[in-house]
Design an enzyme around this catalytic site. Structure first.
Site, PDB file in Angstrom:
ATOM      1  N   CYS A  69       0.803  -1.227   0.000  1.00  0.00           N
ATOM      2  CA  CYS A  69       0.000   0.000   0.000  1.00  0.00           C
ATOM      3  C   CYS A  69       0.834   1.274   0.000  1.00  0.00           C
ATOM      4  O   CYS A  69       0.319   2.350  -0.300  1.00  0.00           O
ATOM      5  CB  CYS A  69      -0.956   0.000   1.186  1.00  0.00           C
ATOM      6  SG  CYS A  69      -2.089  -1.411   1.209  1.00  0.00           S
TER       7      CYS A  69
ATOM      8  N   HIS B 262      -3.221   7.236   1.766  1.00  0.00           N
ATOM      9  CA  HIS B 262      -3.661   5.924   1.323  1.00  0.00           C
ATOM     10  C   HIS B 262      -5.052   5.680   1.880  1.00  0.00           C
ATOM     11  O   HIS B 262      -5.298   5.873   3.077  1.00  0.00           O
ATOM     12  CB  HIS B 262      -2.679   4.864   1.818  1.00  0.00           C
ATOM     13  CG  HIS B 262      -3.178   3.472   1.693  1.00  0.00           C
ATOM     14  ND1 HIS B 262      -3.686   2.970   0.512  1.00  0.00           N
ATOM     15  CD2 HIS B 262      -3.268   2.466   2.596  1.00  0.00           C
ATOM     16  CE1 HIS B 262      -4.073   1.725   0.707  1.00  0.00           C
ATOM     17  NE2 HIS B 262      -3.832   1.394   1.954  1.00  0.00           N
TER      18      HIS B 262
ATOM     19  N   ASN C  52     -10.012   0.004  -0.229  1.00  0.00           N
ATOM     20  CA  ASN C  52      -8.560  -0.020  -0.195  1.00  0.00           C
ATOM     21  C   ASN C  52      -8.069  -0.666  -1.495  1.00  0.00           C
ATOM     22  O   ASN C  52      -8.245  -1.856  -1.699  1.00  0.00           O
ATOM     23  CB  ASN C  52      -8.080  -0.805   1.024  1.00  0.00           C
ATOM     24  CG  ASN C  52      -6.573  -0.826   1.174  1.00  0.00           C
ATOM     25  OD1 ASN C  52      -5.836  -0.505   0.241  1.00  0.00           O
ATOM     26  ND2 ASN C  52      -6.109  -1.211   2.350  1.00  0.00           N
TER      27      ASN C  52
END
Length: 330
Positions: free
Chosen positions: A124, A257, A287
């Protein structure tokens, strides 16, 4: 601060993104989990994550397909063609093949040949890592224009009998064009990793003898990830601000993020930033790992919120355990 005419910096010339057409709502996931005898609800998912929906790629669509479309949009926004690019860096944890790299597959789809192309794997945090690498190569004089892409098909790593992970992730891609500039666009970056925490968020499998050995779905210790993320992000952000000679009040937009609304809001509060300065798209796409930041950035640019001259803080944290931040004058 003044710079000589010979100084080399990089700036963001254009942004782009791509989401698969298949939008999956929380209610659709609830019904799918019910088939496994697992109870959850739209309210439970939203309360804990802020997610309302995500996008899943169809079986014929790969990471390179999503990344190539995001790249085309970014090139168009920069008024450039693929032939103008001399570097492609792709951040992904879900490559279409073990090798060659997704960057090479995107290069093929864009119809260009010869420029350097490679993948970065920092989960990520991958887009922050990739931007830092591309910026360094431009500053060093190795390249003039770079495509930096985050692209993922995380739906193929999900265990749909595990409600703690399968509701979190989605598919998509985002991209930016970085180009040589005489004044700094990317002001500073800060990258870190700590492999001691590798097991709290991982896909532990590997390919052996033509089979996936060790498990091919996401395993996560949610509370441990949350605690670590909150702690490391604040330190990373303050470090990158210090490098750039800026302070929290100089940040026009925090573009984190998009993992969990609680983590995102918690960081904004630690930095004494109004939540109005927080770019939030996690509700729309969940996500998307390395694609989350460029997706959010492109959405903010195209919606007119982020404008030229704004100062942006991009930050991510992910499996590895990795984390990092980039401060940008857009």
């Amino acid at each position: 601060m003044t710079h000589s005419s010979a100084a080399r910096f990089s700036r963001i010339a254009g942004t782009g993104s791509c989401l698969p057409s298949n939008r999956v709502t929380n209610d659709q996931l609830v019904a799918r989990l019910a088939q496994h005898g697992i109870e959850t609800s739209d309210a439970w998912i939203q309360e804990r994550t802020g997610i309302r929906s995500r996008h899943f790629a169809d079986s014929h669509m790969g990471t390179a397909d999503l990344g190539a479309e995001a790249a085309r949009q970014a090139l168009a926004a920069a008024s450039l063609s693929a032939q103008d690019i001399d570097l492609i860096v792709v951040a992904t944890s879900t490559p279409d093949m073990v090798f060659p790299s997704t960057a090479c597959l995107i290069q093929q789809r864009l119809g260009v040949h010869g420029c350097a192309a490679f993948d970065v794997q920092a989960v990520c945090s991958g887009f922050v890592y990739a931007m830092t690498v591309a910026d360094a190569m431009i500053r060093a004089g190795n390249v003039t224009r770079a495509l930096v892409i985050g692209a993922e098909v995380f739906s193929r790593l999900l265990d749909f009998s595990d409600r703690t992970t399968c509701v979190l992730f989605g598919d998509g891609a985002g991209a930016v064009v970085l180009e040589l500039a005489s004044q700094p666009g990317i002001l500073a970056s800060e990258l870190h990793a700590d492999g001691r925490y590798a097991d709290i968020l991982c896909v532990p499998g590997h390919v052996e003898g033509g089979r996936v050995v060790g498990g091919g779905t996401i395993k996560m210790d949610g509370p441990a990830v949350f605690k670590l993320a909150v702690n490391v992000l604040e330190n990373g952000v303050r470090a990158v601000l210090g490098k750039a000679g800026r302070v929290e009040a100089d940040i026009d937009w925090l573009i984190p993020h998009q993992a969990n609304i609680r983590i995102m809001q918690g960081l904004a509060k630690k930095l004494s930033l109004s939540l109005d300065k927080l770019i939030v798209t996690v509700d729309q796409h969940g996500n998307v790992s390395a694609a989350s930041i460029p997706l959010a950035l492109d959405h903010a640019v195209r919606s007119g919120r982020v404008r030229r001259g704004d100062t942006l803080l991009l930050e991510g944290v992910g499996g590895g355990f990795t984390w990092g931040a980039v401060l940008v004058d857009y």
